[in-house]
Design a protein around this motif. Sequence first.
Motif, short mmCIF file in Angstrom:
data_model
loop_
_atom_site.label_atom_id
_atom_site.label_comp_id
_atom_site.label_asym_id
_atom_site.label_seq_id
_atom_site.Cartn_x
_atom_site.Cartn_y
_atom_site.Cartn_z
N GLY A 143 -12.97 12.31 13.60
CA GLY A 143 -12.77 12.42 15.05
C GLY A 143 -12.08 13.70 15.48
N LEU A 144 -11.57 14.48 14.53
CA LEU A 144 -10.84 15.70 14.91
C LEU A 144 -11.35 16.94 14.17
N GLY A 145 -12.46 16.81 13.46
CA GLY A 145 -12.99 17.98 12.76
C GLY A 145 -13.91 17.55 11.63
N VAL A 146 -14.64 18.54 11.12
CA VAL A 146 -15.52 18.29 9.98
C VAL A 146 -14.86 18.92 8.76
N ILE A 147 -14.49 18.10 7.78
CA ILE A 147 -13.94 18.64 6.54
C ILE A 147 -15.12 19.21 5.76
N CYS A 148 -15.04 20.51 5.42
CA CYS A 148 -16.18 21.15 4.76
C CYS A 148 -15.92 21.42 3.29
N GLU A 149 -14.67 21.64 2.95
CA GLU A 149 -14.35 22.01 1.57
C GLU A 149 -12.92 21.61 1.27
N ALA A 150 -12.66 21.25 0.01
CA ALA A 150 -11.28 20.93 -0.39
C ALA A 150 -11.01 21.55 -1.75
N ALA A 151 -9.83 22.11 -1.91
CA ALA A 151 -9.38 22.54 -3.24
C ALA A 151 -8.40 21.47 -3.69
N LEU A 152 -8.70 20.84 -4.85
CA LEU A 152 -7.91 19.69 -5.31
C LEU A 152 -7.14 20.04 -6.58
N HIS A 153 -5.98 19.41 -6.73
CA HIS A 153 -5.16 19.66 -7.94
C HIS A 153 -5.78 18.96 -9.14
N LEU A 154 -5.90 19.69 -10.23
CA LEU A 154 -6.37 19.11 -11.50
C LEU A 154 -5.18 18.61 -12.29
N HIS A 155 -5.25 17.39 -12.75
CA HIS A 155 -4.16 16.84 -13.58
C HIS A 155 -4.59 16.83 -15.04
N GLU A 156 -3.60 16.75 -15.92
CA GLU A 156 -3.92 16.66 -17.34
C GLU A 156 -4.59 15.31 -17.62
N LEU A 157 -5.60 15.32 -18.47
CA LEU A 157 -6.32 14.10 -18.78
C LEU A 157 -5.40 13.12 -19.52
N PRO A 158 -5.25 11.88 -19.01
CA PRO A 158 -4.35 10.95 -19.70
C PRO A 158 -4.90 10.55 -21.07
N ARG A 159 -4.02 10.34 -22.02
CA ARG A 159 -4.44 9.97 -23.39
C ARG A 159 -4.79 8.50 -23.48
N THR A 160 -4.20 7.71 -22.60
CA THR A 160 -4.49 6.28 -22.67
C THR A 160 -4.73 5.72 -21.27
N ASP A 161 -5.59 4.71 -21.19
CA ASP A 161 -5.86 4.02 -19.93
C ASP A 161 -5.89 2.53 -20.26
N THR A 162 -4.80 1.84 -19.98
CA THR A 162 -4.67 0.45 -20.41
C THR A 162 -4.30 -0.43 -19.20
N THR A 163 -4.90 -1.59 -19.14
CA THR A 163 -4.60 -2.52 -18.03
C THR A 163 -4.25 -3.91 -18.57
N TRP A 164 -3.17 -4.47 -18.05
CA TRP A 164 -2.81 -5.86 -18.36
C TRP A 164 -2.94 -6.67 -17.07
N VAL A 165 -3.32 -7.92 -17.22
CA VAL A 165 -3.39 -8.79 -16.04
C VAL A 165 -2.70 -10.11 -16.33
N ARG A 166 -2.34 -10.75 -15.20
CA ARG A 166 -1.74 -12.07 -15.31
C ARG A 166 -2.16 -12.85 -14.07
N GLY A 167 -2.60 -14.08 -14.23
CA GLY A 167 -2.98 -14.91 -13.09
C GLY A 167 -1.81 -15.80 -12.70
N GLY A 168 -1.91 -16.43 -11.51
CA GLY A 168 -0.84 -17.35 -11.12
C GLY A 168 -0.76 -17.50 -9.63
N SER A 169 0.35 -18.12 -9.17
CA SER A 169 0.53 -18.29 -7.73
C SER A 169 0.95 -16.93 -7.14
N ARG A 170 0.64 -16.75 -5.85
CA ARG A 170 0.92 -15.45 -5.22
C ARG A 170 2.40 -15.11 -5.27
N ASP A 171 3.27 -16.08 -4.93
CA ASP A 171 4.71 -15.80 -4.89
C ASP A 171 5.23 -15.35 -6.25
N ARG A 172 4.75 -16.01 -7.27
CA ARG A 172 5.21 -15.69 -8.62
C ARG A 172 4.77 -14.26 -9.00
#
Length: 400
Positions: A177-206
């Motif tokens: 609504g305020l302009g057309v973004i045409c180009e972006a220069a983005l920061h490159l981060h170091e590639l992470p060595r690990t990508d791990t996810t843990w999950v747990r189910g349960g009641s929302r409050d807990r």
Amino acid sequence: MTDTMLDQLRRIAGAEAVRREPGGSVRVAPPSTAAVAGVMGMAHDTGWRVTVEGAATWRAEAAPADLILSTRALDDVDATPVEPGVIRVGAGAPLERVRRHTLDLGGWIPLDPPGRPDRTVGAVLSTGTDGPLRLGVGGLADQVHRLTVVTGEGRVLQSDEPAHADLVRLQLGTFGGLGVICEAALHLHELPRTDTTWVRGGSRDRLTAAAREIAERHLPVMAVELFSPALALEGEWLLAVRVLGPRDAAAIVADRLAAIGGGGWFELPPERRILLWNGAARGVTSVPVTLRLGVLAESLDETIDTVLARLGEGMLSASPASGRLRWSGVADATALRELRGELAPREIPLTLERAPWRVLRAVGHFGAYREGAGPPLEGLRERFDPRGVLVAALEGGMEP
Ligand SMILES: Cc1cc2nc3c(=O)[nH]c(=O)nc-3n(C[C@H](O)[C@H](O)[C@H](O)COP(=O)(O)OP(=O)(O)OC[C@H]3O[C@@H](n4cnc5c(N)ncnc54)[C@H](O)[C@@H]3O)c2cc1C
């Protein structure tokens, strides 16, 4: 639009870039920032109304306009960093292509907005859509080194020009609504060595209590996200914790998680991990409305109660530590206005990310209380689009 005007457009953007649509509007995909500036300058002079489009994976329907300006042809990604640690990408580049390209360079851009692989970088920035990694790497603005924007009158602005140092902050989350973004220069981060996810189910409050404990203990996690049963595709609420980084970070978190929330965590195998983080949004476009709230961690439980009471369960996700809540489902303009009204005195901004045009035009992407605040919209319009060429329902209350 007359044939003479169409010819003029073709001279600016190239013959193959201009197409007349069945409904009577015209779609143009300019191949360069200069061509976008030419098209916008012409729209400003002639009084055409323009709507901006990326890959069109998101908006429920295009806003009514004379001209659809597509960024599809602005899809180049620099082969090598423009300067150390910075990669320049065209606004129409699909995020997945940028991700693969940076992987080849041994780097990583930590953008994880929900959605399809072909969603474009320009749209992600313009909709202000960050994902769960916001907790570990900061918001979208932190990833942007420089932004190039074409205004409603066709001026080309760069955020590294002293007069436009606030361009990134002002343009992110303004939905074209305020302009057309045409180009972006983005920061490159170091590639992470690990990508791990843990999950747990349960009641929302807990689970929200467990998320608070994770924050208090300062575990080296990049994302902590709560998913409602409909979004997690499970029978109960799910809390997911993601670690990206050095290998020992995963071991530390695994060790400490065992004592949080009464245990019961399990590590997701890679294919389920990818599905959870990338596929969490799968059902979202099957419903008409998505909104996001910026909420303080301590009032998250109460805010979830308010949203569920007003709108029903829908599909909800929340990042308890970084204060972002997203809800998708079915809601009409009255319910959305009432929710926004209830949240405003508590200083919780509601951004309507997606809705049918009739709802969007009535309610607006954001109301008077806007996330990230900033100067009043009127002043921004005067600065970026004085003739109101760009059509977007920013504050709502628009005529049909
Ligand atoms: C299954 C699915 C789930 C999703 N879930 C969410 C969600 O929960 N929350 C969310 O916010 N998004 C969500 N998205 C959308 C998505 O991640 C982003 O909004 C993304 O930006 C859409 O990319 P696009 O190129 O298809 O945008 P489009 O649909 O083409 O455009 C989206 C908006 O961005 C504007 N725009 C596009 N490009 C530019 C530009 N260069 N300059 C200025 N304005 C521009 C358009 O005017 C429009 O308002 C989802 C998408 C899908 C398909």
